[in-house]
Design an enzyme around this catalytic site. Structure first.
Site, PDB file in Angstrom:
ATOM      1  N   GLN A  46      89.609  91.026 -24.967  1.00 44.51           N
ATOM      2  CA  GLN A  46      90.949  90.792 -25.081  1.00 44.51           C
ATOM      3  C   GLN A  46      91.336  91.294 -23.482  1.00 44.51           C
ATOM      4  O   GLN A  46      92.425  90.860 -23.118  1.00 44.51           O
ATOM      5  CB  GLN A  46      91.927  91.882 -26.020  1.00 44.51           C
ATOM      6  N   GLY A  49      92.140  89.221 -20.114  1.00 46.21           N
ATOM      7  CA  GLY A  49      93.488  88.644 -19.989  1.00 46.21           C
ATOM      8  C   GLY A  49      94.687  89.352 -20.489  1.00 46.21           C
ATOM      9  O   GLY A  49      95.862  89.064 -20.047  1.00 46.21           O
ATOM     10  N   HIS A  50      94.396  90.783 -20.947  1.00 47.74           N
ATOM     11  CA  HIS A  50      95.519  91.648 -21.297  1.00 47.74           C
ATOM     12  C   HIS A  50      95.354  92.935 -20.604  1.00 47.74           C
ATOM     13  O   HIS A  50      94.755  93.847 -21.584  1.00 47.74           O
ATOM     14  CB  HIS A  50      95.796  91.739 -22.675  1.00 47.74           C
ATOM     15  N   PHE A  51      95.448  93.438 -19.595  1.00 49.93           N
ATOM     16  CA  PHE A  51      96.189  92.482 -18.499  1.00 49.93           C
ATOM     17  C   PHE A  51      95.132  92.648 -17.315  1.00 49.93           C
ATOM     18  O   PHE A  51      94.750  93.698 -17.227  1.00 49.93           O
ATOM     19  CB  PHE A  51      97.609  92.683 -18.014  1.00 49.93           C
ATOM     20  N   VAL A  56      95.582  96.940 -21.206  1.00 48.35           N
ATOM     21  CA  VAL A  56      96.264  97.543 -22.164  1.00 48.35           C
ATOM     22  C   VAL A  56      95.839  97.042 -23.621  1.00 48.35           C
ATOM     23  O   VAL A  56      95.749  95.696 -23.566  1.00 48.35           O
ATOM     24  CB  VAL A  56      97.666  97.468 -21.925  1.00 48.35           C
TER      25      VAL A  56
END
Length: 148
Positions: A46, A49-51, A56
């Protein structure tokens, strides 16, 4: 009760990488409470892409990890847990207090508020370094595998 390691967790939960989100059960009291641990690492998918440039942990994954810990409490509280699947059925009053970042160790604490047969209502809290980062009420149900 004694700790449960990742291999023991995998004997109960059907989740696997990248969606198995708890690493260890620290302790539990059948039908009452459970504490679980998650080590948050930068190599989790994750974070690409986050972020980018500011990783986070997504709040929905914190809630899912909390639900998995609640599922473990339900499994540890029935006779033959391998005959059941646990379905997460609802969330209420969720609040995110602080961001969770790679390098954090999250401790999930869940308490049974009510149990009627196979239906559970749990109060969940997540802590990093003793500080509350997420909280909410969860509901879940155990379903016989043959009817799932």
């Amino acid at each position: 009760m004694p700790e449960l390691n990742i291999e023991e967790i995998m004997q109960h939960l059907p989740h696997r990488y990248p969606f198995l989100l708890i690493d260890r059960i620290l302790d539990f009291e059948k039908e009452k409470t459970i504490r679980a641990l998650k080590n948050v690492t930068i190599n989790e998918p994750q974070f690409t892409g986050h972020f980018p440039n500011h990783p986070v942990m997504p709040g929905v994954l914190l809630i899912e990890a909390m639900a998995q810990a609640g599922g473990m409490l339900a499994f540890q509280s029935v006779e033959d847990d391998r005959e059941y699947l646990v379905y997460f059925t609802g969330i209420d009053g969720v609040r995110f207090r602080k961001p969770v970042r790679p390098g954090d160790q999250v401790i999930f604490e869940l308490t049974c508020l009510r149990r009627r047969g196979f239906l559970w209502k749990l109060r969940g809290e997540a802590f990093v370094d003793g500080k509350l980062v997420c909280e909410g009420d969860l509901t879940a149900t155990l379903v016989p595998q043959e009817s799932a």
